[in-house]
Design a protein around this motif. Sequence first.
Motif, PDB file in Angstrom:
ATOM      1  N   SER A 108      26.245  91.787 -51.634  1.00  0.00           N
ATOM      2  CA  SER A 108      25.497  90.786 -50.882  1.00  0.00           C
ATOM      3  C   SER A 108      24.054  90.773 -51.347  1.00  0.00           C
ATOM      4  N   TYR A 109      23.474  89.562 -51.405  1.00  0.00           N
ATOM      5  CA  TYR A 109      22.076  89.433 -51.794  1.00  0.00           C
ATOM      6  C   TYR A 109      21.130  89.841 -50.665  1.00  0.00           C
ATOM      7  N   VAL A 110      21.640  89.827 -49.455  1.00  0.00           N
ATOM      8  CA  VAL A 110      20.824  90.140 -48.290  1.00  0.00           C
ATOM      9  C   VAL A 110      21.210  91.518 -47.775  1.00  0.00           C
ATOM     10  N   LEU A 111      20.218  92.305 -47.416  1.00  0.00           N
ATOM     11  CA  LEU A 111      20.479  93.637 -46.886  1.00  0.00           C
ATOM     12  C   LEU A 111      21.058  93.494 -45.479  1.00  0.00           C
ATOM     13  N   SER A 112      22.327  93.792 -45.333  1.00  0.00           N
ATOM     14  CA  SER A 112      22.997  93.614 -44.046  1.00  0.00           C
ATOM     15  C   SER A 112      22.782  94.825 -43.163  1.00  0.00           C
ATOM     16  N   ASP A 113      23.087  94.647 -41.876  1.00  0.00           N
ATOM     17  CA  ASP A 113      22.956  95.747 -40.928  1.00  0.00           C
ATOM     18  C   ASP A 113      23.983  96.840 -41.155  1.00  0.00           C
ATOM     19  N   ASP A 114      24.995  96.559 -41.982  1.00  0.00           N
ATOM     20  CA  ASP A 114      26.026  97.563 -42.237  1.00  0.00           C
ATOM     21  C   ASP A 114      25.537  98.711 -43.104  1.00  0.00           C
ATOM     22  N   ILE A 115      24.335  98.616 -43.670  1.00  0.00           N
ATOM     23  CA  ILE A 115      23.829  99.683 -44.523  1.00  0.00           C
ATOM     24  C   ILE A 115      22.479 100.202 -44.047  1.00  0.00           C
ATOM     25  N   LYS A 116      21.830  99.500 -43.111  1.00  0.00           N
ATOM     26  CA  LYS A 116      20.508  99.922 -42.669  1.00  0.00           C
ATOM     27  C   LYS A 116      20.571 101.219 -41.866  1.00  0.00           C
ATOM     28  N   LEU A 117      19.549 102.060 -42.064  1.00  0.00           N
ATOM     29  CA  LEU A 117      19.429 103.304 -41.312  1.00  0.00           C
ATOM     30  C   LEU A 117      18.938 103.036 -39.890  1.00  0.00           C
ATOM     31  N   HIS A 118      19.255 103.962 -38.998  1.00  0.00           N
ATOM     32  CA  HIS A 118      18.751 103.855 -37.634  1.00  0.00           C
ATOM     33  C   HIS A 118      18.683 105.250 -37.015  1.00  0.00           C
ATOM     34  N   SER A 119      18.017 105.351 -35.867  1.00  0.00           N
ATOM     35  CA  SER A 119      17.999 106.546 -35.002  1.00  0.00           C
ATOM     36  C   SER A 119      17.395 107.767 -35.668  1.00  0.00           C
ATOM     37  N   LEU A 120      16.215 107.614 -36.253  1.00  0.00           N
ATOM     38  CA  LEU A 120      15.500 108.767 -36.802  1.00  0.00           C
ATOM     39  C   LEU A 120      14.981 109.633 -35.658  1.00  0.00           C
ATOM     40  N   GLN A 121      15.138 110.956 -35.797  1.00  0.00           N
ATOM     41  CA  GLN A 121      14.711 111.848 -34.719  1.00  0.00           C
ATOM     42  C   GLN A 121      14.467 113.246 -35.254  1.00  0.00           C
ATOM     43  N   LEU A 122      13.334 113.824 -34.849  1.00  0.00           N
ATOM     44  CA  LEU A 122      13.053 115.245 -35.067  1.00  0.00           C
ATOM     45  C   LEU A 122      13.320 115.985 -33.767  1.00  0.00           C
ATOM     46  N   LEU A 123      14.161 117.014 -33.825  1.00  0.00           N
ATOM     47  CA  LEU A 123      14.519 117.778 -32.630  1.00  0.00           C
ATOM     48  C   LEU A 123      13.995 119.207 -32.774  1.00  0.00           C
ATOM     49  N   PRO A 124      13.039 119.618 -31.928  1.00  0.00           N
ATOM     50  CA  PRO A 124      12.543 121.003 -31.993  1.00  0.00           C
ATOM     51  C   PRO A 124      13.341 121.923 -31.086  1.00  0.00           C
ATOM     52  N   GLN A 144       2.080 124.426 -23.192  1.00  0.00           N
ATOM     53  CA  GLN A 144       1.033 125.036 -24.007  1.00  0.00           C
ATOM     54  C   GLN A 144       1.515 126.300 -24.696  1.00  0.00           C
ATOM     55  N   GLU A 145       2.586 126.910 -24.209  1.00  0.00           N
ATOM     56  CA  GLU A 145       3.026 128.191 -24.750  1.00  0.00           C
ATOM     57  C   GLU A 145       4.199 128.064 -25.709  1.00  0.00           C
ATOM     58  N   LYS A 146       4.722 126.866 -25.882  1.00  0.00           N
ATOM     59  CA  LYS A 146       5.902 126.707 -26.713  1.00  0.00           C
ATOM     60  C   LYS A 146       5.595 127.055 -28.163  1.00  0.00           C
ATOM     61  N   GLU A 147       6.464 127.842 -28.746  1.00  0.00           N
ATOM     62  CA  GLU A 147       6.342 128.226 -30.145  1.00  0.00           C
ATOM     63  C   GLU A 147       7.569 127.727 -30.893  1.00  0.00           C
ATOM     64  N   LEU A 148       7.335 126.903 -31.896  1.00  0.00           N
ATOM     65  CA  LEU A 148       8.435 126.267 -32.610  1.00  0.00           C
ATOM     66  C   LEU A 148       9.243 127.316 -33.367  1.00  0.00           C
ATOM     67  N   LEU A 149      10.553 127.296 -33.149  1.00  0.00           N
ATOM     68  CA  LEU A 149      11.463 128.204 -33.831  1.00  0.00           C
ATOM     69  C   LEU A 149      12.191 127.499 -34.960  1.00  0.00           C
ATOM     70  N   SER A 150      12.795 126.374 -34.655  1.00  0.00           N
ATOM     71  CA  SER A 150      13.540 125.601 -35.653  1.00  0.00           C
ATOM     72  C   SER A 150      13.305 124.120 -35.405  1.00  0.00           C
ATOM     73  N   LEU A 151      13.450 123.357 -36.451  1.00  0.00           N
ATOM     74  CA  LEU A 151      13.274 121.905 -36.354  1.00  0.00           C
ATOM     75  C   LEU A 151      14.408 121.241 -37.111  1.00  0.00           C
ATOM     76  N   PHE A 152      14.957 120.200 -36.514  1.00  0.00           N
ATOM     77  CA  PHE A 152      16.098 119.499 -37.099  1.00  0.00           C
ATOM     78  C   PHE A 152      15.779 118.011 -37.169  1.00  0.00           C
ATOM     79  N   CYS A 153      16.285 117.381 -38.207  1.00  0.00           N
ATOM     80  CA  CYS A 153      16.059 115.946 -38.406  1.00  0.00           C
ATOM     81  C   CYS A 153      17.404 115.244 -38.481  1.00  0.00           C
ATOM     82  N   PHE A 154      17.517 114.169 -37.704  1.00  0.00           N
ATOM     83  CA  PHE A 154      18.750 113.374 -37.706  1.00  0.00           C
ATOM     84  C   PHE A 154      18.416 111.926 -38.025  1.00  0.00           C
TER      85      PHE A 154
END
Length: 831
Positions: A302-318, A334-344
């Motif tokens: 397809s010449y047009v970028l369809s919604d069937d390939i577009k990315l969505h729902s970016l999220q960083l989860l600490p 104020q006391e939270k210390e980051l242990l792990s970070l995940f990206c979806f």
Amino acid sequence: MVQLYNLHPFGSQQVVPCKVEPERFCGGGPDALFVAAGCKVEAFAVAGQELCQPRCTFSTLGRVLRLVYSEAGDYLVAIEEKNKATFLRAYVNWRSKRIENSRVCIRMVGHNLEAPFRETFRDQMSIVEMPLSEAPLCISCCPVKGDLLVGCTNKLVLFSLKYQIINEEFSVLDFERSLIIHIHSITPVEISFCVSYVAVMSDLEVLILKLESNPKNGESFNHHPHKTNNLAKQAEGISNETLQSESDDFVICQKPMELLGEKSEQSGISITLESTGLDDEKINYFHVQHLLYRRFAPDISSYVLSDDIKLHSLQLLPIYQTGSLTSDRKNSSQEKELLSLFCFFSLPHVGYLYMVVKSVELMSIYQYPERSQQAVLTPQFLHVITSNNLQCFTVRCSAAAAREEDPYVDSTLKACPPVSMDVCALRIQLFIGLKAICHFKNHIILLTKADPEAIPERRESPKKLLSRKGTSVKLKTPPVAEAGWNLYIVNTISPVQLYKEMVDYSNTYKTAKTQSCIHLLSEAHLLVRAALMDGSQLEPGEKAELLDAFKESCGHLGDCYSRLDTQYSHLALPYYKMSGLSMAEVLARVDWAVEDGSQKYERGLIFYINHSLYENLDEELSEELAAKVVQMFHVAEPKQLPHILCSPTMKNINPVTAMSYLRKLDTSGFSSVLVTLTKAAMALKMGDLDMHRNEMKSHSEMKLVCGFILEPRLLIQQKKGQIVPTELAVHLKETQPGLLVASVLGLQKNNKIGIEEADSFFKVLCGKDEDTIPQLLVDFWEAQLVACLPDVLLQELLFKLTSQYIWRLSKRQCPDTTPLRTSEDLDMAMK
């Protein structure tokens, strides 16, 4: 591969009584839901008895395009549109907005408040306007610090959260534009910001960066792009110029690409940092660390970028540091210390979950059965909506975080299900016309909109339709019909309740001894572990209930691994340890039934018992259980029987029973000096001194010493941290003291016992206190001197011996037992 289970993670649901169809909505901390429609924002209660009751309403400047809430700072920020212009506004102190017509203060970001008006801000909502040189496209708030990141066409603007102190009891929330991140060659559609990590997503690209505050080699604050980025950009420009004339005839598609870590700098995206902050106390970012770049390829049909390939729902989860699963510490914002970070982020038919802290790694891939529209990630689950389904997938965030936090995971002490374990779908719930989803706390918010059904213009019989030529059925929408919509609050059930359901479900696989049982119990374990990691959200009663479920899940997993003969059977040991079960309780869970006249014991159970009996547990098995353990090892690992019988845990074993199994070893060809010594020890327990003497005479003294070295617990045992001589050691003290001293010397020489431990052994054996030196200990010191052990300090040893000799001479004290060596023997040895 995604496994499907039919469980029930979703509980009750309520309809939010919105008056107008929602355009945007988001969660507002633990107790509120914001819904934007038209030029108004409504807040609804989502906690306690006032669930779904309106709390307040306030007007916006125009139609809301984006809406985000920040728990740190308790403010709401929106991108609004009016007269084709976009505005960025933050709503502060919104809880004071009781009625719609109450007074509101509007101020510009960074402007100091005049004294006469300061106190009025305490009881009224204020709107902070943030002017930008470019139209804002997307926004994200840091869940830890509350800083605001705004995405524009070619840059990201960071507003740091700060407070203007009015007096000791009152401060006003404000923002400071502190940093501009210029990003070329990518237009952000969604962004996510957490502490110093930034994720940017366009229609087909994802870029993850880390802003670092430590300058390298005294470089200036403005960050200049790497040469690789400049060269890549120049090459891209030349390529674009060359292909400009051909752009009307060809569709140019870049290849899909995944670059991790330092390699992501080769993406061709130029990044420049520009400082705009005025507050010197704020942390300034000096350079950028590239973590991930991923590009997907569009459908070239397809010449047009369809919604069937577009990315969505970016999220960083600490996931934050907990100290331990049983820690009582509560993490405030104020006391939270980051242990792990995940990206979806997700494509319509597949989602990707990355871990991005110490190393960038693709953890899980989620295949959806239908085209997805939106997804939200939580520490426990991934919730995905399609046109008509709400799907709940498991995630591996708690498994990855556990390995970051605890170095003893995956050892003989602790265990955790692997990150690589297949994900599964717990539930596919039907909703008609799903359009949007968001998640906060234990609530899932769903917007549904059922499109009006197209109906025939008029009904005619099938015969008339078939016979009529050149006609077709015309479909139209009734002019008065409008699409129906609803906004739902779906409450997820408690982790303990879902855990119990998963355990019950796993019982269907229990008898088959399949991996499905382990898989589902591992999912239940990770569910409870993830809930415990978020300990700041738990009440004391909830935490105690979760800890009980955690230990119970470890016991279930221990049972599974103990009953399966696989390469992971050794995991029975750490899971049983984490369960808190005693060995007697574990043995009570064993099925002792005999099938086909033979009994088979799997490797996991044997490994657990064998390892536990070597650990000097302060537990004594009953005579019945001890006999079952001996019978088990006689069948599975007969060579280990002498070692098993020497464990303090097996103290209550009937010596007659033990002797019968040891004699079977002789007849089976397993006879050894260790078997002989064990039989001699059992003969003492039976009171048969003749049998004991016969066993001890069957080998030379040197071989007997070697036997004691193979199993030191024949002589020395520990109970509650204290050294306890065995009955055999006490008997040798009276009958063969030379053999006893030589054996302990052999143990020390082979690092089976330490110097202080050996000294304590002889003092306890001879019944002497700490200040009294028995002759047998002096004999041991003299033996050390003769043997010249390399780990014994000669000067210290000579000092102890000399001191003892002088004390005896001065006190005219005779040895309490006959010395093993005379002075002539020692003189000869020294020469």
